[in-house]
Design an enzyme around this catalytic site. Sequence first.
Site, mmCIF file in Angstrom:
data_model
loop_
_atom_site.group_PDB
_atom_site.id
_atom_site.type_symbol
_atom_site.label_atom_id
_atom_site.label_comp_id
_atom_site.label_asym_id
_atom_site.label_seq_id
_atom_site.Cartn_x
_atom_site.Cartn_y
_atom_site.Cartn_z
ATOM 1 N N ASP A 20 28.471 4.927 25.083
ATOM 2 C CA ASP A 20 29.041 5.546 26.289
ATOM 3 C C ASP A 20 29.803 6.818 25.871
ATOM 4 O O ASP A 20 30.590 6.784 24.921
ATOM 5 C CB ASP A 20 29.992 4.545 26.967
ATOM 6 C CG ASP A 20 30.507 5.051 28.298
ATOM 7 O OD1 ASP A 20 30.053 4.553 29.342
ATOM 8 O OD2 ASP A 20 31.382 5.951 28.294
ATOM 9 N N ILE A 21 29.544 7.910 26.566
ATOM 10 C CA ILE A 21 30.224 9.169 26.228
ATOM 11 C C ILE A 21 31.701 9.061 26.648
ATOM 12 O O ILE A 21 32.004 8.567 27.740
ATOM 13 C CB ILE A 21 29.561 10.369 26.947
ATOM 14 C CG1 ILE A 21 28.066 10.414 26.605
ATOM 15 C CG2 ILE A 21 30.239 11.678 26.557
ATOM 16 C CD1 ILE A 21 27.288 11.490 27.341
ATOM 17 N N GLU A 73 26.578 7.995 32.060
ATOM 18 C CA GLU A 73 26.706 8.509 30.691
ATOM 19 C C GLU A 73 26.538 7.375 29.671
ATOM 20 O O GLU A 73 27.099 7.405 28.595
ATOM 21 C CB GLU A 73 28.034 9.261 30.550
ATOM 22 C CG GLU A 73 29.275 8.440 30.313
ATOM 23 C CD GLU A 73 29.752 7.565 31.487
ATOM 24 O OE1 GLU A 73 28.952 7.270 32.391
ATOM 25 O OE2 GLU A 73 30.921 7.151 31.453
#
Length: 376
Positions: free
Chosen positions: A245-246, A288
Amino acid sequence: MHDPGAAARDVEAENESLRARLDYLVEQAERNHEIMCRHQAFDLEIVGSDSFQALIGTIFRSLPAIAGLDIVTLSLVDEDADIRTVMDKLGVDFNDFPHMIFVDAVAALGFVPSRSEVFTGPPKPMLGPYHPAGHQPMFPNQPPGLQSIALVPLLRNKRLIGSLNLGSLDPTRFTPAMATDFIEHMASIIAICLENVISNEMLKYIGLTDSLTGVYNRRYIDRRLLEEIGRARRQAYRISCLYIDIDHFKLVNDSSGHQGGDEVLREVAARIKAELRLSDALGRFGGEEFVVLLIDANLDSATQVAQRILQSIAGAPFVLSTGESLRISVSIGAATLDDFERDHAIEGVAQELVAHADSALYKAKEGGRNRVVSFT
Ligand SMILES: Nc1nc2c(ncn2[C@@H]2O[C@H](COP(=O)(O)OP(=O)(O)OP(=O)(O)O)[C@@H](O)[C@H]2O)c(=O)[nH]1
């Protein structure tokens, strides 16, 4: 003087000659019937091919045998390499098909339009002796002693999509004066089948990929995970999963706009992919979040891959098309399939693996982000 014996002998000789002629004609008719049956069986086989791979496999395997040819190749126009990219994504290995040729432009097929093409219509087959200088590109990996060839245009709605290239060691097999109705008919069926399977494969591909980043979508990863767990159990190897996950992605969108956010998503996907093996699978799970399936990897190797991904993303700034430079990091949760799960239903095990990686990701976020946490 009339010799009744001679007359009888003449009749007998004529009879014999007629019988021989009849035998010959029957034999020819039987041969033609047999050829027709073989070609019909071939037509049925290619019409029934449900994938690009199955179709070209059948053409290369069956056509030389049924038509008594020494080589059959297929050239396809693939201007932007879309067909190659999609087939590659769908797992077609073109090393298995050395007679499959892709060209970037119609002109490379060799059917140079004549000045009178407007009057004569679409290109016609070109039959005649094999000239290495002009024909070699259509016959890579050819058998020694190729003598005569036929280049048959593959047309769809008068559009040239490729050519079917037939070759023989017999110099009289293809000559310019020969009738071409039969091979044109065969090429038209092949062209329809090719167009069909290519459109189907493209649709399949679109349904399994994420249009923004070009990596797989969740549907594909879910399906692939079930297949991989089944295979991993049979062949006794490990599968691991990374949930990525960003970090603070919302800030990227807020500061650089949605367009900038999209660019970051594409670059993150590319950097993750660069750290994976061909057999691994990367998917975007929406927003994301990305998920990676690592094939034949235990938790240790999965953690190493995750660390490499972390480095590759945090290690170099992301330069957007506006020239803006951003520092991006990701958090990663890693989990692996354990042996004790062998007796459980595959669907449950698959969900559990992803859930374990997700809960490790949660811990990575809680622990301060830009880090890898393994589920234990
Ligand atoms: N540009 C772009 N943004 C997207 C897309 N899908 C989701 N987002 C954005 O991704 C952001 C996700 O934000 P959050 O879930 O709050 O998480 P975060 O800001 O990354 O924070 P942490 O995950 O806690 O580090 C939201 O702003 C969404 O609008 C997309 O396809 N393109």
